[in-house]
Design an enzyme around this catalytic site. Sequence first.
Site, mmCIF file in Angstrom:
data_model
loop_
_atom_site.group_PDB
_atom_site.id
_atom_site.type_symbol
_atom_site.label_atom_id
_atom_site.label_comp_id
_atom_site.label_asym_id
_atom_site.label_seq_id
_atom_site.Cartn_x
_atom_site.Cartn_y
_atom_site.Cartn_z
ATOM 1 N N GLU A 275 0.902 -1.179 0.034
ATOM 2 C CA GLU A 275 0.068 0.028 0.009
ATOM 3 C C GLU A 275 0.790 1.145 -0.040
ATOM 4 O O GLU A 275 0.489 2.313 -0.664
ATOM 5 C CB GLU A 275 -0.984 0.028 1.137
ATOM 6 C CG GLU A 275 -1.902 -1.031 1.309
ATOM 7 C CD GLU A 275 -2.675 -1.264 0.137
ATOM 8 O OE1 GLU A 275 -3.115 -0.297 -0.573
ATOM 9 O OE2 GLU A 275 -2.836 -2.619 -0.529
ATOM 10 N N TRP A 278 1.736 1.770 -3.381
ATOM 11 C CA TRP A 278 0.631 2.468 -4.080
ATOM 12 C C TRP A 278 0.953 3.991 -4.179
ATOM 13 O O TRP A 278 0.570 4.741 -4.899
ATOM 14 C CB TRP A 278 -0.530 1.942 -3.463
ATOM 15 C CG TRP A 278 -1.314 0.567 -4.485
ATOM 16 C CD1 TRP A 278 -1.272 -0.657 -3.805
ATOM 17 C CD2 TRP A 278 -1.847 0.656 -5.648
ATOM 18 N NE1 TRP A 278 -1.939 -1.158 -4.791
ATOM 19 C CE2 TRP A 278 -2.201 -0.590 -5.743
ATOM 20 C CE3 TRP A 278 -2.042 1.708 -6.718
ATOM 21 C CZ2 TRP A 278 -2.708 -0.800 -7.152
ATOM 22 C CZ3 TRP A 278 -2.629 1.599 -8.117
ATOM 23 C CH2 TRP A 278 -3.096 0.084 -8.349
ATOM 24 N N TRP A 306 -20.926 11.804 -20.407
ATOM 25 C CA TRP A 306 -21.447 12.014 -18.776
ATOM 26 C C TRP A 306 -22.588 12.513 -18.700
ATOM 27 O O TRP A 306 -23.076 13.476 -19.613
ATOM 28 C CB TRP A 306 -20.269 12.453 -18.019
ATOM 29 C CG TRP A 306 -19.219 11.964 -17.947
ATOM 30 C CD1 TRP A 306 -17.795 12.359 -18.535
ATOM 31 C CD2 TRP A 306 -18.419 10.768 -17.599
ATOM 32 N NE1 TRP A 306 -16.797 11.795 -18.510
ATOM 33 C CE2 TRP A 306 -17.044 10.678 -17.761
ATOM 34 C CE3 TRP A 306 -19.014 9.716 -16.583
ATOM 35 C CZ2 TRP A 306 -16.515 9.665 -17.419
ATOM 36 C CZ3 TRP A 306 -18.108 8.890 -16.243
ATOM 37 C CH2 TRP A 306 -16.908 8.706 -16.589
ATOM 38 N N ASN A 341 -11.243 2.455 2.517
ATOM 39 C CA ASN A 341 -10.755 2.142 1.233
ATOM 40 C C ASN A 341 -11.898 1.499 0.169
ATOM 41 O O ASN A 341 -12.051 1.857 -0.872
ATOM 42 C CB ASN A 341 -9.464 1.556 1.257
ATOM 43 C CG ASN A 341 -8.821 1.626 -0.264
ATOM 44 O OD1 ASN A 341 -9.051 2.557 -1.054
ATOM 45 N ND2 ASN A 341 -8.723 0.216 -0.910
ATOM 46 N N TRP A 359 -16.297 11.664 -13.155
ATOM 47 C CA TRP A 359 -15.185 11.374 -12.096
ATOM 48 C C TRP A 359 -14.703 12.453 -11.441
ATOM 49 O O TRP A 359 -14.532 12.492 -10.189
ATOM 50 C CB TRP A 359 -14.219 10.292 -12.323
ATOM 51 C CG TRP A 359 -13.457 10.704 -13.676
ATOM 52 C CD1 TRP A 359 -13.622 10.430 -14.994
ATOM 53 C CD2 TRP A 359 -12.270 11.462 -13.627
ATOM 54 N NE1 TRP A 359 -12.656 11.119 -15.737
ATOM 55 C CE2 TRP A 359 -11.674 11.570 -15.032
ATOM 56 C CE3 TRP A 359 -11.257 11.988 -12.371
ATOM 57 C CZ2 TRP A 359 -10.463 12.368 -15.069
ATOM 58 C CZ3 TRP A 359 -10.360 12.712 -12.830
ATOM 59 C CH2 TRP A 359 -9.916 12.834 -14.101
ATOM 60 N N TRP A 382 -9.523 7.973 -8.438
ATOM 61 C CA TRP A 382 -10.674 7.929 -9.208
ATOM 62 C C TRP A 382 -10.380 7.815 -10.771
ATOM 63 O O TRP A 382 -11.405 7.152 -11.062
ATOM 64 C CB TRP A 382 -11.136 9.668 -9.172
ATOM 65 C CG TRP A 382 -11.937 9.822 -7.921
ATOM 66 C CD1 TRP A 382 -11.498 10.299 -6.852
ATOM 67 C CD2 TRP A 382 -13.183 9.747 -7.756
ATOM 68 N NE1 TRP A 382 -12.572 10.536 -5.846
ATOM 69 C CE2 TRP A 382 -13.851 10.017 -6.527
ATOM 70 C CE3 TRP A 382 -14.151 9.199 -8.472
ATOM 71 C CZ2 TRP A 382 -14.967 10.137 -5.837
ATOM 72 C CZ3 TRP A 382 -15.486 9.091 -7.984
ATOM 73 C CH2 TRP A 382 -15.947 9.378 -6.866
#
Length: 483
Positions: A275, A278, A306, A341, A359, A382
């Site tokens: 993580e 990440w 969208w 998360n 988004w 996102w």
Amino acid sequence: MGEAAPTIVWFRQDLRLLDNPALSAAVAEGRPVLPLYVLPDQNGDWAMGGASRWWLHHSLTSLAATLESKGARLVLRRGDPARVVADVAAECGAASVHANICPEPHWRAADAALADRLQAARREYLAHRGFTLFDLETIKTRAGGTYGMFTPFANAVRGAGDPPSPRPEPNAIPAPPEQPRSEALEDWNLLPRQPDWSPGLAGTFTPGEPAARARGRAFLRGAVRNYDTGRNLPGQDLTSMLSPHLHWGEISAASLWHALHRRPPDKAAQTFASELIWRDFAAYLLWHHPTLPDRPLRREFENLPWRHDPAGLRAWQRGQTGIPIVDAGMRQLWRTGWMHNRVRMVVASFLVKHLLIHWRLGAQWFWDTLVDADLGANSMNWQWAAGTGIDSQPFFRIFNPVTQGEKFDEDGAYVRHFVPELALLPGPFLHAPWRAPPLVLAEAGVRLGVTYPAPIVDLAIGRARALAVWQTVRGDSPASATI
Ligand SMILES: Cc1cc2nc3c(=O)[nH]c(=O)nc-3n(C[C@H](O)[C@H](O)[C@H](O)COP(=O)(O)OP(=O)(O)OC[C@H]3O[C@@H](n4cnc5c(N)ncnc54)[C@H](O)[C@@H]3O)c2cc1C
């Protein structure tokens, strides 16, 4: 410049004394040290959000106190960062300025402008790696390009050896004989007043380095053991909740990395280290793709039609969509400034797929409400959730929020806590109250559309609509999947 000329440490997202490369290097110069924080003039979509401002106020209060205990006084100024830092350097005749590199485009622009100004005044600008574990420039593919997928990136950084060992915090930080003027933190109006929505944040987090270290220690002694299996369960406190402390640099990723690797190796520690990688990957993507917050990495998604749905967006923001796990997550965010998360992934998927809302509108709401709002992590995640990024989450993978709730909040503790109007619903219907027979709803005191909203979108219809739109962008037929 003489021996007594001070050196400046320009603090940004590194509000700590332990393992702060810029601070250690400044102290090692043997000159008086002037700690400086500049509140940037910002506007536009990514100006600092409300929850971040709340955090910053308290974190600066804490930093000022720890610096003072070492003999130094924090100077606060507002304005264009490059100009202000250069001005303060001129005012106190500083020989050099030290700062830790930040990956955000606006900080990089400020760095370049400051380096020019300082060079013109014959002062040194020294930039250090203090935000990420690894150097963002040197991690390259064999062909010399940049990585776009997490797994090869993670393999490359793991192969690059450990980050440098944490630097100890300085015993003393000698102050210059004359202190430049400082603004008063209270005058910056970082705290919410009317209304004051911060009690839920203060009840969940304590900003500042001492609290960050205490949380890090507690996590490494306890919950990390169950991290591998427990990190997906939002109803239990099994993740570190270190994200705001890491974003503001109150604890360094490198010190966590080394503390983890001092433990006997196990799967849980490896997953947690992943993580942290990440986190580096998000900074790396932002570094190499500065348009990450605004433009899809997969350019074909620029043309996705969208929906314009202000009412849907508002229902999502307020936790009033009628989908319990989504509403629980959005209310957790509103109340505490943080969201688990697993639930972030579910609410993001619901917004961009079932509601087909851009988004960026979701990212902007998170930006304003998260205490850990981080331009790299927020934008990357996102784009991942929307399937518009360059990692492996395709658009046609659509989270089913009911299945997600049943799987990861099996006993319903999370939904019952944040959506108390559903607390009495029995297990089988908690994650899909619209499926409950009228008698069951009545016994639980639930009246759909009155005490709790009916779903604002039929999940099957929303999903089919998203897939149809996706086909128009791709021009081919999806091998659709629901997870
Ligand atoms: C739509 C969406 C938006 C997000 N926005 C942000 C954001 O603005 N800021 C932010 O820090 N995280 C963001 N995340 C990532 C992740 O949800 C949080 O980092 C995590 O929930 C923080 O809780 P924790 O500290 O208990 O994490 P832990 O599980 O304890 O993980 C430890 C640390 O690793 C890092 N980390 C973990 N997961 C990720 C990830 N997916 N991406 C990047 N870093 C990660 C964080 O620094 C975190 O504190 C987002 C995720 C999604 C799906």
